[in-house]
Design an enzyme around this catalytic site. Sequence first.
Site, short mmCIF file in Angstrom:
data_model
loop_
_atom_site.label_atom_id
_atom_site.label_comp_id
_atom_site.label_asym_id
_atom_site.label_seq_id
_atom_site.Cartn_x
_atom_site.Cartn_y
_atom_site.Cartn_z
N GLN A 66 22.84 67.02 26.23
CA GLN A 66 23.52 65.74 26.07
C GLN A 66 22.45 64.67 25.89
OE1 GLN A 66 27.39 65.83 26.58
NE2 GLN A 66 26.50 67.75 25.86
N ALA A 75 34.31 60.84 30.16
CA ALA A 75 33.47 61.88 29.57
C ALA A 75 32.58 61.32 28.47
CB ALA A 75 34.36 63.00 29.02
N HIS A 76 31.79 62.22 27.86
CA HIS A 76 30.81 61.78 26.87
C HIS A 76 31.46 61.21 25.61
CE1 HIS A 76 30.69 66.31 25.52
NE2 HIS A 76 31.73 65.69 24.99
N ASN A 77 30.76 60.22 25.04
CA ASN A 77 31.13 59.56 23.78
C ASN A 77 32.39 58.71 23.88
OD1 ASN A 77 28.99 61.06 22.83
ND2 ASN A 77 30.24 62.50 21.68
#
Length: 339
Positions: free
Chosen positions: A205, A246-248
């Site tokens: 990540q 979460a990511h993004n």
Amino acid sequence: MPDPRFFEDLGPITLGELAGLAGAELAQADAGRRSVRAVAILSQAQDHTVTFLSDRKHAEGLDGLKAAGCFVQAKDADLLPEGCPALVTGNPQGAYALAAKRLHRARAIAAGPLISPEAELEDGVELAPGVVIGAGARIGRGTRIGANTTIGPGVAIGRDCLISANVSIQCALIGDRVKILAGAAIGEAGFGATVGPKGLIDIPQLGRAILQDGVTIGANSCVDRGAFDDTVVGENTKIDNMVQIAHNVRVGRNCVMAAHTGISGSVTIGDGAQLGGRVGIADHINVGAGARLGAASGVMKDVPAGETWGGFPARPMRVWLRETAWLNQKASRRNGAGE
């Protein structure tokens, strides 16, 4: 390129060596000496980076691609533009993950004093016992940091912030007047895994977490850093305890989220949205500006701006309430009376 404040550059490596490491076949042998310094997603690829294409539906991202190479399945190799060598593999994302692990590494806090001599603290910063601050971190005037909190290398925190006890902050840029309550984790790696040569492997990540001015993050909540792009929480957004982002994910300004909400990767939430407790949103969903989601809603498709939705799967509130009333009426009838 991943932000050098947070990630070490372990390159360069030749394209041929990288192909061997990732278990890919280089379609153009004469390109094996090309130098690769980083991985990148299609939209950000440059002539010193390697990228990947896992699905033909993303082929539009190949227009004008100038990458040093692209991991791709054999059936899609002909989609690559001239000058971009194909690295043929059955699992482009897995090969990309192995390449990312070889070329980048998250910076860690080095052994030594709790407060790195390379950290920059403005006047008026207050540190409680046990605070750890990594090299290159910057903390603005009037910010208070609670006991046993860890601030990772390169992290930037603005002025007049309140960071409570036992908070972990990595790979993050934080604005002014931000509040992060006890036990929260900001900028840790998001969830991403794919199949590797010997089983599941983590996908590195390589993005950041950005909290804009005036944001509040509740106790024990998590804001993951991006997979490659950034995770962003907009100005004055207020997030309750035990919320997962979460990511993004992109959260707009002046949003509110109640406890136990879970936002999956790459969700976009517009300004002024309101989420009740225990809302869950599937990945790659768009929630429009000013939308309202009732408690325990399960959102599986885009929510238009300004609408109020509820239920599972979530749908417009009036529809959900009407369906619920109809089911209750049917269930409460005595032995089929009235049928």
